[in-house]
Design an enzyme around this catalytic site. Sequence first.
Site, short mmCIF file in Angstrom:
data_model
loop_
_atom_site.label_atom_id
_atom_site.label_comp_id
_atom_site.label_asym_id
_atom_site.label_seq_id
_atom_site.Cartn_x
_atom_site.Cartn_y
_atom_site.Cartn_z
N SER A 186 0.83 -1.19 0.00
CA SER A 186 0.00 0.00 0.00
C SER A 186 0.87 1.25 0.00
O SER A 186 1.97 1.24 0.54
CB SER A 186 -0.89 0.00 1.24
OG SER A 186 -2.02 0.80 1.03
N GLY A 224 -2.61 -0.14 -3.97
CA GLY A 224 -1.30 0.44 -3.69
C GLY A 224 -1.12 1.84 -4.26
O GLY A 224 -0.11 2.48 -3.99
N PRO A 260 -8.09 -0.38 -6.08
CA PRO A 260 -7.66 0.74 -5.25
C PRO A 260 -8.51 0.85 -3.99
O PRO A 260 -9.73 0.67 -4.03
CB PRO A 260 -7.91 1.95 -6.15
CG PRO A 260 -9.07 1.53 -7.00
CD PRO A 260 -8.87 0.06 -7.26
N GLY A 261 -7.86 1.10 -2.87
CA GLY A 261 -8.58 1.44 -1.65
C GLY A 261 -8.24 2.88 -1.31
O GLY A 261 -9.00 3.81 -1.55
N ARG A 262 -7.03 3.05 -0.80
CA ARG A 262 -6.55 4.36 -0.35
C ARG A 262 -6.77 5.47 -1.38
O ARG A 262 -7.19 6.56 -1.02
CB ARG A 262 -5.05 4.24 -0.06
CG ARG A 262 -4.42 5.51 0.49
CD ARG A 262 -2.90 5.36 0.56
NE ARG A 262 -2.48 4.15 1.22
CZ ARG A 262 -2.43 3.98 2.54
NH1 ARG A 262 -2.75 4.97 3.34
NH2 ARG A 262 -2.05 2.84 3.07
N ASP A 303 -1.57 2.05 10.15
CA ASP A 303 -1.30 2.24 8.72
C ASP A 303 -0.01 3.03 8.50
O ASP A 303 0.40 3.26 7.36
CB ASP A 303 -2.50 2.96 8.09
CG ASP A 303 -2.45 2.99 6.58
OD1 ASP A 303 -2.04 1.98 5.98
OD2 ASP A 303 -2.81 4.03 5.99
N CYS A 328 -6.82 8.02 28.24
CA CYS A 328 -5.85 8.16 29.33
C CYS A 328 -4.51 7.53 29.01
O CYS A 328 -3.59 7.53 29.84
CB CYS A 328 -6.41 7.55 30.60
SG CYS A 328 -7.91 8.39 31.12
N ASP A 329 -4.36 6.94 27.83
CA ASP A 329 -3.11 6.26 27.50
C ASP A 329 -2.09 7.25 26.96
O ASP A 329 -2.41 8.13 26.17
CB ASP A 329 -3.39 5.18 26.45
CG ASP A 329 -2.18 4.28 26.23
OD1 ASP A 329 -1.11 4.58 26.80
OD2 ASP A 329 -2.31 3.30 25.50
N TYR A 357 -8.19 3.90 5.99
CA TYR A 357 -7.61 3.19 7.15
C TYR A 357 -7.56 4.09 8.39
O TYR A 357 -6.56 4.13 9.11
CB TYR A 357 -6.21 2.65 6.80
CG TYR A 357 -6.22 1.85 5.52
CD1 TYR A 357 -6.88 0.62 5.46
CD2 TYR A 357 -5.61 2.32 4.36
CE1 TYR A 357 -6.93 -0.10 4.29
CE2 TYR A 357 -5.66 1.59 3.18
CZ TYR A 357 -6.31 0.37 3.15
OH TYR A 357 -6.37 -0.35 1.98
C1 LIG Z 1 -6.03 -3.71 1.12
C2 LIG Z 1 -6.08 -4.28 -0.22
C3 LIG Z 1 -6.26 -3.46 -1.35
C4 LIG Z 1 -6.26 -1.95 -1.28
O1 LIG Z 1 -4.99 -1.45 -1.08
P1 LIG Z 1 -4.70 0.12 -1.17
O2 LIG Z 1 -3.26 0.23 -0.89
O3 LIG Z 1 -5.55 0.78 -0.16
O4 LIG Z 1 -5.04 0.56 -2.55
C5 LIG Z 1 -6.40 -4.07 -2.58
N1 LIG Z 1 -6.37 -5.41 -2.71
C6 LIG Z 1 -6.19 -6.24 -1.66
C7 LIG Z 1 -6.17 -7.69 -1.88
C8 LIG Z 1 -6.03 -5.70 -0.39
O5 LIG Z 1 -5.83 -6.52 0.66
#
Ligand SMILES: *Cc1c(COP(=O)(O)O)cnc(C)c1O
Length: 397
Positions: A186, A224, A260-262, A303, A328-329, A357
Amino acid sequence: MNSFKISTSDMGRQYRELVAVHGSPLLVMDCDTVREQYRALGHALPGAEIYYAVKSLPHPSIVQTVLDAGGGLELASNGEIELIRSLKVSPRRTIHTHPIKRDRDIVDALRFGCTTFVVDNTDELLKFLPYKHRIGLLLRVSFRSHAAVVDLSKKFGCALGEASELIRLGADLGVHIKGLSFHVGSQCADTTQQVNAIHQCNTLIRRHHDIGAAPMSVLDIGGGFPVSYDGGHVDINRYCELIRDALKELPSYVNVIAEPGRFLSAPAMTSVSTIVGKAIRDGMHWYYLDDGVYGSFSGQLFDHMRYPLEVFSSGPGRYPSVLAGPTCDSIDVIAEDLMLPEMGIGDLIVGHMMGAYTAASATSFNSVPKTKIIVRHDPVNYDAVDESLKIDPFVRI
Ligand SMILES: *Cc1c(COP(=O)(O)O)cnc(C)c1O
């Protein structure tokens, strides 16, 4: 170290208005940003199907935005299936990518209608024997990346050298391996490893075809895709240039998937928290906020990201300051050694690029409730909030 920006007090007006209406702390999500990111990535990867990695920000409004834009969903747990069930998603637009599954996970995903799964070893392959007529598998191959902040090829993926044998085993057992997948990690700083992985997969796909086996028609290049956490800008079109070139070399029968996630979710959320207490300790100005690393800033631990912060003050002085969370940590500290003006109780701290994340991994430690999310330009709930306020998700520092 978090990058930060000191804006004049009047520039915080829109955030103060939001807090006046919705309370503090807040996460302000903007689905228009997801639409723009989706469009930019689609343009950078023409021909690729985009499956949103739901785990980065599992929120129905984002999921619906991606679906409306023509994308699919990358799922990895029964909980994620439950989340999207209410959205009436066509299961054909989902893929289940967790390489390790219980039989129950497979059965539940199949019952939902998802038929594409990922495996990376013999034991996982064998789990699909009872369902082999209803599924297609992607074989996840490991390509270690040192350029990724979060290396995801350490925990999952078969070695490149094992791939042919697994594909052959699948063919012998009648379990269809329809393609390959990888996820190098990522927040990848550059595309060297993706490009290398595409080349290696291309070789494997062609070799497989040459021996007369059923062609592998899918290449899933994972996620990623990076965003900027220092107030800069990632030109995703340029970033993907070498990926595009590598993909052009694939045989024409191969369909490309990106996950894509991020990239889609990170810029879509901005956090607003309030200073609720202050102290001077060892010459440091300590400010205690109503959100912290057990809450929306959890991504700073899990993350490994540091979010760009913005404060609003027209005060002249600058003092070494600490921003601490509400629990409190003692590890609940968001940022140390920021040179900030003198801040007051009730002042706001804004965190940018806080969609990926963050809320997803927030806890309610100390029984501090999770931060409320309000949604702008929402495709799910059309009573959208405060559309007139201008909030730029990309802070420039
Ligand atoms: C977490 C994940 C993603 C997303 O990754 P990013 O870095 O957020 O784009 C895509 N594919 C798989 C299999 C993942 O585990």
